[in-house]
Write a protein that holds these residues in place. Structure first.
Motif: not given
Length: 430
Positions: A40-60
């Protein structure tokens, strides 16, 4: 199919062999995706990536699907990449899964840009015998023949002069040059590997993960369709999954007769011309310059896409409780790119496509579940006819003749029934 040409081969499949391979590949195939999303505009990539990872709960792990079917979330040149584990296509399951993923992306402000792609992987884990080379030859030529239409169907740009992302990471330049009419699939594989024009993993139809046994047959079978543009439509992703599976099954059917040709010279040259109009490196901001795609060209693409779907239609009848074909028909008429050009936003696009999805809510009542159990256990046998059987079961379940007929019809919409004359009862066909 307009002006079909079949190339003769000595290794054609018998009808029995074709039926075997079609059934085996249908059962063995799993389809996963790599979804690229911009930050998203104005959002740092690591912050966005962590938010998506937390919400989607990857199985790994490929061995655990997890709550959203996501393997992991990785950093990607455009932002992030969500890797979705391959699974056997079920329309209802995939629709639900991709709805959840798209909601997470949208709620966190994820965007689709021209730098983003959507890659589909068709894998056959556990397949223990090599796939006849002729099947792969037919699939290769089907993708080549309908490459412009496939690119059109999966385009998601928002301007008429930028309908598709740039060619770089999904290039057709090598694919159009190599034909199984004059080369084996292993030869084509080797040519793609050595190419100085297109990096092996960036081909429109990527076959770098294939393996070949001494006879030329294929094991493992792992294909990557790299050409779709990124999308936020769950219905589109689900429908495309079945499109790519149907192409494989059609390749099996065609292998009974030879190898499908890309078409007559004039027709094939026109296909390449249109493909170059759709996919090039001449646009602004990582897009293709599609300003040459006139209304007349769109009409050609629409007709070609409908021809492809007509060719595949019988295969979609194999997929139970599945509206992928209806979604694809809508996209053939107006792909996401043209919807975006017309001013539709992503929620509206998904709503328009989801209208084609008429999945019944099979919420069976207690008496219907009792009826299904009785059929499953062959409780009511030795009846003279289906009419006698229905009357007998109606009495057993304290239902009227009209009521039992209505409930049987509802069950048949979910699971096919037939009359077994030998046993004197209704039975499920699968």
């Amino acid at each position: 199919m307009q002006d079909p040409i079949i190339l003769r081969r000595d290794d054609i499949l018998s009808p029995v062999e074709a039926q075997y391979w079609k059934d085996l590949l249908y059962r063995a195939s799993k389809i996963g995706t790599e979804i690229e999303v911009a930050t998203p505009s104005g959002v740092r990539r690591p912050v966005f990536e962590d938010a998506i990872r937390s919400a989607l709960e990857p199985s790994g792990s490929f061995e655990r699907l997890g709550p959203n079917g996501v393997l992991d979330v990785q950093t990607e040149h455009c932002g992030i990449e969500i890797r979705v584990i391959g699974r056997h296509p079920s329309f209802r399951a995939l629709q639900k899964q991709y709805n959840q993923i798209m909601q997470v992306i949208t709620l966190n402000g994820g965007r689709v840009k021209s730098t983003c792609g959507l890659h589909f992987h068709l894998l056959t884990p556990g397949l223990a015998e090599p796939v006849p080379e002729i099947i792969m030859a037919n699939l290769w030529n089907l993708v080549r023949r309908y490459a412009p239409e496939l690119k059109y169907l999966t385009s998601t740009g928002d301007k008429r002069e930028a309908l598709c992302r740039r060619r770089n990471h999904n290039s057709h330049l090598e694919m159009v040059r190599h034909s199984p009419a004059t080369m084996t699939m292993k030869d084509i594989y080797e040519q793609l590997k050595k190419s100085k024009i297109v990096p092996e993993h960036q081909n429109f139809f990527n076959i770098q993960h294939l393996g070949f046994v001494e006879s030329g047959s294929i094991l493992p079978l792992h294909l990557e369709y790299r050409f779709p543009d990124a999308t936020l439509s769950a219905s589109a992703v689900t429908a495309f999954s079945f499109l790519f599976l149907a192409l494989l099954l059609k390749a099996v059917n065609l292998s009974q007769f030879g190898v499908i040709h890309v078409g007559k010279i004039k027709q094939w040259r026109r296909k390449q011309e249109i493909l170059n109009l759709l996919s090039n490196n001449d646009g602004d901001l990582a897009t293709s310059d599609t300003s040459g795609v006139s209304d007349e060209v769109v009409s050609e693409l629409r007709n070609g896409a409908n021809e492809l779907l007509e060719l595949l239609q019988s295969l979609f009848q194999r997929f139970n409780h599945n509206q992928a074909f209806e979604v694809l028909q809508a996209l053939a008429d107006q792909p996401i790119s043209l919807m975006r050009c017309a001013g539709y936003d992503w929620p509206t696009i998904e709503q328009r496509l989801h209208q084609k999805v008429k999945l019944m809510d099979f919420d069976f009542e207690k008496v219907e579940r009792r009826l299904m159990l009785g059929i499953e256990l062959c409780e009511w046998t030795k009846q003279l006819s289906q009419q006698h059987w229905e009357s007998h079961v109606a009495k057993e379940l304290l239902l009227s003749p009209g009521d039992i007929e209505k409930r049987i019809k509802k069950i048949q919409e979910f699971r096919e029934l037939r009359w077994d004359n030998q046993k004197g009862t209704m039975t499920f066909t699968s």
